[in-house]
Scaffold this motif. Structure first.
Motif, mmCIF file in Angstrom:
data_model
loop_
_atom_site.group_PDB
_atom_site.id
_atom_site.type_symbol
_atom_site.label_atom_id
_atom_site.label_comp_id
_atom_site.label_asym_id
_atom_site.label_seq_id
_atom_site.Cartn_x
_atom_site.Cartn_y
_atom_site.Cartn_z
ATOM 1 N N SER A 97 0.830 -1.211 0.000
ATOM 2 C CA SER A 97 0.000 0.000 0.000
ATOM 3 C C SER A 97 0.861 1.256 0.000
ATOM 4 N N LEU A 98 0.252 2.390 -0.324
ATOM 5 C CA LEU A 98 0.973 3.660 -0.367
ATOM 6 C C LEU A 98 1.511 4.057 0.999
ATOM 7 N N SER A 99 0.765 3.739 2.076
ATOM 8 C CA SER A 99 1.229 4.128 3.413
ATOM 9 C C SER A 99 2.479 3.341 3.802
ATOM 10 N N GLN A 136 4.526 2.054 1.611
ATOM 11 C CA GLN A 136 5.550 2.542 0.689
ATOM 12 C C GLN A 136 6.282 3.752 1.259
ATOM 13 N N ALA A 137 5.544 4.643 1.923
ATOM 14 C CA ALA A 137 6.151 5.851 2.499
ATOM 15 C C ALA A 137 7.167 5.480 3.578
ATOM 16 N N LYS A 138 6.817 4.522 4.404
ATOM 17 C CA LYS A 138 7.716 4.102 5.470
ATOM 18 C C LYS A 138 8.926 3.369 4.903
ATOM 19 N N LEU A 139 8.696 2.585 3.864
ATOM 20 C CA LEU A 139 9.791 1.868 3.218
ATOM 21 C C LEU A 139 10.767 2.844 2.566
ATOM 22 N N LEU A 140 10.242 3.912 1.975
ATOM 23 C CA LEU A 140 11.096 4.926 1.350
ATOM 24 C C LEU A 140 12.061 5.519 2.375
ATOM 25 N N ARG A 141 11.560 5.771 3.584
ATOM 26 C CA ARG A 141 12.416 6.344 4.625
ATOM 27 C C ARG A 141 13.540 5.378 5.009
ATOM 28 N N VAL A 142 13.219 4.090 5.067
ATOM 29 C CA VAL A 142 14.248 3.101 5.388
ATOM 30 C C VAL A 142 15.349 3.139 4.336
ATOM 31 N N LEU A 143 14.963 3.196 3.066
ATOM 32 C CA LEU A 143 15.946 3.197 1.989
ATOM 33 C C LEU A 143 16.771 4.479 1.983
ATOM 34 N N GLN A 144 16.161 5.598 2.388
ATOM 35 C CA GLN A 144 16.859 6.882 2.384
ATOM 36 C C GLN A 144 17.752 7.060 3.605
ATOM 37 N N ASP A 145 17.220 6.723 4.789
ATOM 38 C CA ASP A 145 17.893 7.074 6.047
ATOM 39 C C ASP A 145 18.357 5.873 6.864
ATOM 40 N N ASN A 146 18.034 4.651 6.425
ATOM 41 C CA ASN A 146 18.385 3.445 7.188
ATOM 42 C C ASN A 146 17.828 3.474 8.610
ATOM 43 N N GLU A 147 16.625 4.008 8.756
ATOM 44 C CA GLU A 147 15.984 3.994 10.064
ATOM 45 C C GLU A 147 14.470 4.006 9.915
ATOM 46 N N PHE A 148 13.779 3.598 10.974
ATOM 47 C CA PHE A 148 12.322 3.561 10.998
ATOM 48 C C PHE A 148 11.873 3.487 12.444
ATOM 49 N N GLU A 149 10.567 3.607 12.663
ATOM 50 C CA GLU A 149 9.998 3.373 13.987
ATOM 51 C C GLU A 149 9.100 2.151 13.932
ATOM 52 N N PHE A 159 1.809 3.440 -7.151
ATOM 53 C CA PHE A 159 3.148 3.195 -6.604
ATOM 54 C C PHE A 159 3.915 4.514 -6.629
ATOM 55 N N ARG A 160 4.580 4.825 -5.523
ATOM 56 C CA ARG A 160 5.275 6.103 -5.399
ATOM 57 C C ARG A 160 6.441 6.188 -6.386
#
Length: 444
Positions: free
Chosen positions: A238-240, A242-255, A286-287
């Motif tokens: 889902s798009l939501s 996808q947004a969280k996955l994008l952050r992982v790929l960019q910053d190597n972090e998540f909550e 897809f983003r």
């Protein structure tokens, strides 16, 4: 020397072979000449070269050798220092004969376990080398070239290809030929999980984050730390998410779900899909920014119908594999049966070919696979003329339905085996059974 002779006689009585030397220097010379010693037993206090020095030099010479130090009551502190330097264990003198045997057998058991782990790791690595991606066609040679170039990099990979073309095999080959090979390879089937479950599966959750969250969950990204995560069928998320996955790929972090604390990770991402992601981007499904992040290196796997020259090699490979697996002795495939394979369009690709070979090996009554042993799915759903006028989705549904029915026939309706053969999750299998109204057709 009396202690050394006592130990040698004790070990001999238990079936172990040992050598005795009189000082540390002689021990190091012996180890240097012959590296077959798996356990070295040394006193801690000795003239010229003490046990600590022996330990250091043995570990330099043969890191896998285990050293046991013997110490008197007054030098236990030195024994603790030896443990920090890599000693496997220590014995305080005087010790009982059984104590020595217990320590040695514990170390030997640990060595056997380590050896088994090394063997399994080696087998796993061999299983996913390029040699296990079968094919010599020009398109496959291009795939090999890309895998070879990208494996030892940190680049994010996007693998695209139809169902059954071997996307997971390529992902594993990249991982096991990379610097991350000794760390986890974690697969996530994005198509088999609902949106709410997928987020928790990927990123974990804290206890009480939502109804049913009775305890903390680590999540697949944290499990894959320092290794590789393989996101299969990523076009379904889902798009939501996808947004969280994008952050992982960019910053190597998540909550984690239900937490505000960022979690840092070191993970390589390999994604795969049988969907046209560019088309999904244009449709807003897809983003675009995520697509660009995933599409650093793209590997396009050709369908089997576009690499038919590889079919004989694949047949030979699967024939050998399933002979061994099913304890059969099928010698080969007849020219007529192979010709049938070469002219078939293989909608299920390599996975379908393997399923057909396994079925033929199991049911073949002679020493050669004949055309009668390989009923193909196209023959069951009708000729090309029978299919005219039907939509592509209808035809794909027909093929999928027949593949599932044939797999269930092969496994005598054993759904666990069918899931493994089809390489789909339990949820996905049951969804397809309901979709195609198959359940009522199964043998009781």
């Amino acid at each position: 020397m009396a202690m050394a002779e006592m130990c040698r006689e004790l070990l001999k009585s238990k079936g172990y072979t040992s050598d005795v030397v009189t000082n540390g220097k002689e021990a190091i010379e012996r180890v240097t000449i012959q590296d077959a010693y798996t356990i070295i037993l040394t006193d801690l206090v000795m003239p010229d070269m003490d046990g600590i020095e022996v330990l250091k030099k043995v570990k330099q010479q043969n890191p896998k050798a285990d050293v046991i130090v013997m110490t008197s009551y007054g030098t236990v502190t030195n024994a603790v220092e030896a443990m920090k330097l890599g000693a496997a264990d220590y014995l305080t003198k005087p010790f009982k004969r059984d104590e020595l045997i217990i320590v040695i057998e514990k170390i030997l058991q640990h060595q056997r376990l380590e050896g088994e782990i090394d063997r399994l790791r080696s087998e796993l690595g061999e299983k996913y080398t390029f040699g296990n991606i079968i094919g010599e066609s020009p398109k496959m040679k291009k795939v090999y070239e890309i895998i070879s170039n990208v494996s030892n990099t940190e680049a994010t990979i996007l693998i695209q290809g139809e169902t059954g073309t071997g996307k997971e095999l390529v992902a594993r080959a990249i991982h096991y030929n990379s610097g991350r090979k000794d760390n986890p390879f974690v697969k996530v089937d994005c198509a088999s999980l609902a949106e709410s479950l997928l987020e928790s599966e990927l990123f974990g959750h804290e206890k009480g984050a939502f109804t049913g969250a009775a305890k903390d969950r680590t999540g697949r990204f944290r499990t894959a730390d320092r290794g590789t995560i393989f996101l299969d069928e990523i076009g379904n998320i889902s798009l939501s998410v996808q947004a969280k996955l994008l952050r992982v790929l960019q910053d190597n972090e998540f909550e984690a779900v239900g937490s505000d604390d960022p979690i840092k990770i070191n993970v390589r991402t390999i994604a795969a899909t049988n969907a046209d992601l560019e088309d999904r981007v244009e449709k807003g499904l897809f983003r675009r920014d995520l697509f660009y992040r995933l599409n650093v290196i793209r590997i396009l796997l050709p369908p089997l119908r576009e690499r038919s020259d590889d079919i004989p090699r694949l047949v030979s490979h699967f024939l050998s594999l399933h002979n061994k697996k099913n304890r059969k002795k099928v010698e080969g495939i007849s020219r007529e049966a192979l010709s049938k394979f070469m002219s078939y369009h293989w909608p299920g690709n390599i996975r379908e070919l393997e399923n057909v070979i396994e079925r033929a090996v199991i049911l073949c009554k002679g020493t050669m696979i004949e055309p009668v042993d390989v009923p193909l799915y196209q023959e069951k759903i009708g000729s090309i003329q029978d299919l005219s006028g039907k939509s592509l989705q209808t035809l794909m549904d027909q093929v999928e339905r027949q593949i599932i029915i044939n797999t269930l026939e092969l496994t005598h309706a054993d759904k666990e085996k069918a899931m493994k053969i089809l390489n789909i999750s339990r949820a996905s299998l049951y969804n397809k059974l309901n979709k195609h109204k198959i359940a009522g057709l199964l043998p009781s």
